[in-house]
Design a protein around this motif. Structure first.
Motif, PDB file in Angstrom:
ATOM      1  N   LEU A 280      20.741 -66.308  44.303  1.00  0.00           N
ATOM      2  CA  LEU A 280      20.371 -64.995  44.841  1.00  0.00           C
ATOM      3  C   LEU A 280      21.205 -63.913  44.170  1.00  0.00           C
ATOM      4  O   LEU A 280      22.440 -63.970  44.181  1.00  0.00           O
ATOM      5  CB  LEU A 280      20.592 -64.975  46.356  1.00  0.00           C
ATOM      6  N   GLY A 281      20.526 -62.950  43.560  1.00  0.00           N
ATOM      7  CA  GLY A 281      21.222 -61.860  42.872  1.00  0.00           C
ATOM      8  C   GLY A 281      20.836 -60.512  43.441  1.00  0.00           C
ATOM      9  O   GLY A 281      20.801 -60.322  44.657  1.00  0.00           O
ATOM     10  N   THR A 282      20.517 -59.586  42.585  1.00  0.00           N
ATOM     11  CA  THR A 282      20.167 -58.235  43.016  1.00  0.00           C
ATOM     12  C   THR A 282      18.733 -58.189  43.544  1.00  0.00           C
ATOM     13  O   THR A 282      17.935 -59.116  43.344  1.00  0.00           O
ATOM     14  CB  THR A 282      20.285 -57.257  41.851  1.00  0.00           C
ATOM     15  N   ALA A 283      18.402 -57.074  44.200  1.00  0.00           N
ATOM     16  CA  ALA A 283      17.042 -56.888  44.700  1.00  0.00           C
ATOM     17  C   ALA A 283      16.045 -56.830  43.543  1.00  0.00           C
ATOM     18  O   ALA A 283      14.937 -57.368  43.634  1.00  0.00           O
ATOM     19  CB  ALA A 283      16.970 -55.603  45.529  1.00  0.00           C
ATOM     20  N   GLU A 284      16.457 -56.190  42.444  1.00  0.00           N
ATOM     21  CA  GLU A 284      15.575 -56.106  41.289  1.00  0.00           C
ATOM     22  C   GLU A 284      15.346 -57.492  40.679  1.00  0.00           C
ATOM     23  O   GLU A 284      14.233 -57.840  40.277  1.00  0.00           O
ATOM     24  CB  GLU A 284      16.183 -55.171  40.241  1.00  0.00           C
ATOM     25  N   GLY A 285      16.425 -58.289  40.624  1.00  0.00           N
ATOM     26  CA  GLY A 285      16.296 -59.631  40.084  1.00  0.00           C
ATOM     27  C   GLY A 285      15.422 -60.519  40.952  1.00  0.00           C
ATOM     28  O   GLY A 285      14.675 -61.365  40.453  1.00  0.00           O
ATOM     29  N   LEU A 286      15.511 -60.332  42.262  1.00  0.00           N
ATOM     30  CA  LEU A 286      14.679 -61.104  43.188  1.00  0.00           C
ATOM     31  C   LEU A 286      13.202 -60.832  42.932  1.00  0.00           C
ATOM     32  O   LEU A 286      12.377 -61.758  42.889  1.00  0.00           O
ATOM     33  CB  LEU A 286      15.068 -60.751  44.625  1.00  0.00           C
ATOM     34  N   CYS A 287      12.872 -59.560  42.754  1.00  0.00           N
ATOM     35  CA  CYS A 287      11.472 -59.191  42.493  1.00  0.00           C
ATOM     36  C   CYS A 287      11.001 -59.743  41.149  1.00  0.00           C
ATOM     37  O   CYS A 287       9.895 -60.279  41.024  1.00  0.00           O
ATOM     38  CB  CYS A 287      11.350 -57.673  42.522  1.00  0.00           C
ATOM     39  N   GLN A 288      11.851 -59.641  40.117  1.00  0.00           N
ATOM     40  CA  GLN A 288      11.480 -60.098  38.785  1.00  0.00           C
ATOM     41  C   GLN A 288      11.254 -61.609  38.737  1.00  0.00           C
ATOM     42  O   GLN A 288      10.447 -62.112  37.956  1.00  0.00           O
ATOM     43  CB  GLN A 288      12.577 -59.711  37.787  1.00  0.00           C
ATOM     44  N   ALA A 289      11.947 -62.370  39.639  1.00  0.00           N
ATOM     45  CA  ALA A 289      11.831 -63.826  39.629  1.00  0.00           C
ATOM     46  C   ALA A 289      10.397 -64.280  39.885  1.00  0.00           C
ATOM     47  O   ALA A 289       9.983 -65.347  39.418  1.00  0.00           O
ATOM     48  CB  ALA A 289      12.775 -64.429  40.671  1.00  0.00           C
ATOM     49  N   PHE A 290       9.599 -63.484  40.617  1.00  0.00           N
ATOM     50  CA  PHE A 290       8.208 -63.859  40.898  1.00  0.00           C
ATOM     51  C   PHE A 290       7.295 -63.636  39.685  1.00  0.00           C
ATOM     52  O   PHE A 290       6.130 -64.053  39.699  1.00  0.00           O
ATOM     53  CB  PHE A 290       7.673 -63.069  42.095  1.00  0.00           C
ATOM     54  N   ASP A 291       7.834 -62.960  38.665  1.00  0.00           N
ATOM     55  CA  ASP A 291       7.095 -62.709  37.428  1.00  0.00           C
ATOM     56  C   ASP A 291       5.704 -62.124  37.714  1.00  0.00           C
ATOM     57  O   ASP A 291       4.669 -62.690  37.325  1.00  0.00           O
ATOM     58  CB  ASP A 291       6.960 -64.027  36.638  1.00  0.00           C
ATOM     59  N   PRO A 292       5.652 -60.974  38.374  1.00  0.00           N
ATOM     60  CA  PRO A 292       4.343 -60.408  38.735  1.00  0.00           C
ATOM     61  C   PRO A 292       3.610 -59.844  37.516  1.00  0.00           C
ATOM     62  O   PRO A 292       4.234 -59.375  36.555  1.00  0.00           O
ATOM     63  CB  PRO A 292       4.735 -59.286  39.709  1.00  0.00           C
ATOM     64  N   ASP A 293       2.273 -59.888  37.578  1.00  0.00           N
ATOM     65  CA  ASP A 293       1.486 -59.288  36.507  1.00  0.00           C
ATOM     66  C   ASP A 293       1.244 -57.818  36.829  1.00  0.00           C
ATOM     67  O   ASP A 293       1.775 -57.275  37.799  1.00  0.00           O
ATOM     68  CB  ASP A 293       0.169 -60.049  36.317  1.00  0.00           C
ATOM     69  N   GLU A 294       0.434 -57.173  36.038  1.00  0.00           N
ATOM     70  CA  GLU A 294       0.198 -55.746  36.223  1.00  0.00           C
ATOM     71  C   GLU A 294      -0.482 -55.442  37.546  1.00  0.00           C
ATOM     72  O   GLU A 294      -0.367 -54.330  38.073  1.00  0.00           O
ATOM     73  CB  GLU A 294      -0.653 -55.206  35.063  1.00  0.00           C
ATOM     74  N   ASP A 295      -1.191 -56.403  38.089  1.00  0.00           N
ATOM     75  CA  ASP A 295      -1.876 -56.198  39.374  1.00  0.00           C
ATOM     76  C   ASP A 295      -1.007 -56.572  40.569  1.00  0.00           C
ATOM     77  O   ASP A 295      -1.475 -56.503  41.711  1.00  0.00           O
ATOM     78  CB  ASP A 295      -3.175 -57.012  39.397  1.00  0.00           C
ATOM     79  N   GLY A 296       0.208 -57.018  40.318  1.00  0.00           N
ATOM     80  CA  GLY A 296       1.113 -57.359  41.419  1.00  0.00           C
ATOM     81  C   GLY A 296       0.985 -58.783  41.906  1.00  0.00           C
ATOM     82  O   GLY A 296       1.591 -59.131  42.942  1.00  0.00           O
ATOM     83  N   GLN A 297       0.235 -59.616  41.199  1.00  0.00           N
ATOM     84  CA  GLN A 297       0.109 -61.010  41.599  1.00  0.00           C
ATOM     85  C   GLN A 297       1.240 -61.827  40.968  1.00  0.00           C
ATOM     86  O   GLN A 297       1.451 -61.735  39.754  1.00  0.00           O
ATOM     87  CB  GLN A 297      -1.242 -61.582  41.178  1.00  0.00           C
ATOM     88  N   PRO A 298       1.956 -62.594  41.778  1.00  0.00           N
ATOM     89  CA  PRO A 298       3.112 -63.327  41.240  1.00  0.00           C
ATOM     90  C   PRO A 298       2.687 -64.489  40.339  1.00  0.00           C
ATOM     91  O   PRO A 298       1.769 -65.250  40.662  1.00  0.00           O
ATOM     92  CB  PRO A 298       3.824 -63.836  42.491  1.00  0.00           C
TER      93      PRO A 298
END
Length: 598
Positions: free
Chosen positions: A94-112
């Protein structure tokens, strides 16, 4: 185990198997159970949802906090749960909030691109440090992911845009916290936001661990795999019993109506309890929650609540200890400063007295710098008490003279004024000068070849002589001067005085003590701490303390400002708060019940 855990694992075969597996690996069963449920819920497809009993459908995302001192196996619990339920789930620190979001590797439409993730932090202090950074969004994002909300940020540049759609992901978070640690304190700072209320807590201590651990334990395999075919549009909404739905909605109704007897934060507890019930359901291979799942979930929540309460208590105690340590350190720093200034004042007084034969009080005090004058009384008292300066009272003032000018036999006394003497009958009378003036030559031995007595023996003999002469009191200054003339140090004499059974302090003025030497008089003199407690007893709780008056009252009672300040800190009854300027204000604490030390 706690009382609530005693037969929890006998409720079902699946629970007993988890308990035995944990003990086979020499870790606590309850945190292992919570981490198995965490892994089960995180492994479900993103379309599996809790029903919209209150609000919209919610994912079974969870946070588990393993609680225990260093070396008790918090990380081993995670490993044991992974071994028991080896589902393929990407796991990241568990790291930063930004890193947490990036871990899901979302596409341009927001789908992880990676919809199911486990995050862990074996050292909560590391994660807490990230949460304390200026501008950190850690806690807001953690609250969002637990309920499956949209996370991330939309920026002007696509390269820096990271958005994950709501209810499109599964997340499980495993934390480890030591009682009283800084990380635990940071965790509970978000209590107003509700993050700790959304977590499950488990102690890694197992008091009932068997002498011989089980062997050959295999994971429990249910008879069927739950069918999660969508039943509500794109989602599968897990059915709950009508009685459970009514219970949850009744609580919500009371919250909406502003019922004073209902805690709105309990809504977080009900949602977390739903997630626990879902985990128990999956363990049994079912796709709907039963009333029995709900009942066992309540038992698990009760254990979690108790663990959380103990962690909160440890955090509060650590905070109190830290505050007290800071206060004592502040007193120690002030004492060093005060002692340094006092020593400089004493040096200045000796310097001026060495240049003059004698000086009256007001002239000597005027020779000091303005910042030294407040230490005049304490400095001159110590110099007199140490035999470096002699004082005599004149008609209108007190005159001081350095000891080196007094000659080999001093006729200077502590004070030529008649001092109150206590007779054997307890009445106050005034004795003549001979009562408190001692000719030092008359006390010195004229037999230099006689073996020297121990200080204690000498002191005992001197007190016996004074009693035989009809004295009921004695001046510490006079007796110490005699003892030093006989070759004993002041510290030896003080030790002898404190050891003598009949010598007690009945008065202390200007740093000089008056003793009762009969052993029959009650002792009105009290330590600085006792004096502070009696002073505070007279003040109303919440009253601001006048520091100048407090200082003067302490000096009048025979206590230095350093001793009085230390007594104030040790009493625990004074709170130091920031005033309008840089100065701190002392306030009597309102909820302290003190013990009369007399």
């Amino acid at each position: 185990m706690t009382v609530n855990e005693t037969d929890l694992f006998d409720e079902r075969k699946s629970l007993r198997r988890i308990c035995d597996h944990a003990r086979m690996r020499m870790v606590a069963p309850f945190p292992t159970l919570l981490n198995v449920i965490l892994r089960l819920n995180t492994s479900t497809s993103a379309h599996v949802m809790l029903p919209p009993i209150v609000g919209s459908p919610k994912p079974p995302n969870m946070v588990v906090v393993n609680v225990g001192p260093s070396g008790y196996g918090k990380t081993a619990v995670d490993d044991t749960a992974e071994e028991y339920l080896p589902v393929e789930i990407p796991t990241f620190p568990l790291g930063t909030a930004e890193g947490l979001c990036q871990a899901f590797d979302p596409d341009e439409d927001g789908q992880p691109g990676v919809p199911n993730i486990l995050f862990s932090s074996s050292e909560i202090d590391n994660w807490a440090a990230l949460g304390e950074r200026a501008g950190s969004m850690m806690f807001p994002v953690l609250r969002q992911v637990i309920t499956g909300d949209q996370i991330g940020q939309k920026n002007a540049s696509k390269a820096y845009t990271r958005v994950v759609n709501k209810r499109s992901y599964r997340i499980g978070i495993s934390l480890s916290a030591q009682p009283g640690s800084h990380g635990a304190a940071v965790l509970f700072r978000d209590s107003p936001g509700g993050f700790p209320q959304r977590c499950l807590f488990a102690s890694v201590i197992d008091p009932d661990a068997p002498d011989v651990p089980p062997t050959g334990v295999t994971p429990y395999v249910p008879d069927a795999v739950p069918d999660f075919t969508p039943n509500a549009g794109e989602y599968y909404e897990i059915p709950f019993p009508a009685s459970v739905v009514d219970e949850i909605r009744e609580h919500r109704r009371k919250v909406l109506r502003g019922d004073a007897g209902v805690d709105p934060l309990d809504g977080h507890r009900n949602l977390t309890k739903e997630k626990v019930a879902v985990g128990l359901m999956i363990l049994e291979g079912r796709n709907e929650v039963t009333e029995d799942d709900w009942r066992i979930a309540e038992r698990i929540m009760a254990i979690s609540d108790a663990t959380r309460a103990s962690l909160v208590s440890a955090v509060e105690q650590a905070s109190r200890n830290a505050n007290r340590a800071r206060a004592l350190a502040s007193v120690d720093r002030d004492e060093v400063v005060e002692t340094t200034k006092l020593q400089r004042t004493k040096h200045t007084l000796i310097k001026h007295l060495s240049r003059q034969k004698e000086m009256p009080r007001h002239d000597l005090r005027k020779r000091l710098r303005s910042d030294q004058r407040q230490y005049f009384d304490a400095a001159i008292t110590e110099l007199i008490d140490n035999g470096q300066v002699f004082a005599t009272d004149t008609e209108n003032s007190t005159t001081y003279r350095i000891a080196a000018d007094a000659g080999p036999v001093s006729t200077w006394t502590e004070s030529p004024r008649q001092k109150p003497q206590v007779t054997s009958g307890g009445q106050l009378v005034h004795g003549g000068p001979s009562d408190n003036v001692t000719d030092l030559d008359s006390r010195r031995s004229n037999e230099p070849d006689r073996p020297k007595l121990s200080c204690q023996r000498w002191f005992d003999n001197r007190i016996a002589e004074l009693v035989a002469q009809g004295h009921t009191t004695a001046s510490s200054f006079a007796v110490y001067a005699e003892g030093q003339a006989a070759g004993y140090t002041r510290q030896q004499l003080r030790t002898a005085a404190s050891t003598h059974p009949d010598v007690t302090v009945i008065d202390r003025t200007g740093g000089k003590a008056t003793w009762d030497i009969t052993g029959a008089t009650e002792v009105p003199y009290r330590s600085a701490l006792e004096w502070v407690n009696r002073y505070l007893d007279k003040l109303t709780p919440g009253t601001e303390i006048d520091k100048d008056r407090f200082r003067q009252a302490g000096i009048a009672a025979g206590h230095s400002w350093t001793a009085t300040r230390r007594g104030a800190t040790e009493s625990g009854r004074i709170e130091s708060v920031r005033g309008d300027g840089l100065e701190t204000v002392w306030v009597v604490k309102p909820d302290r019940v003190t013990e009369d030390a007399s």
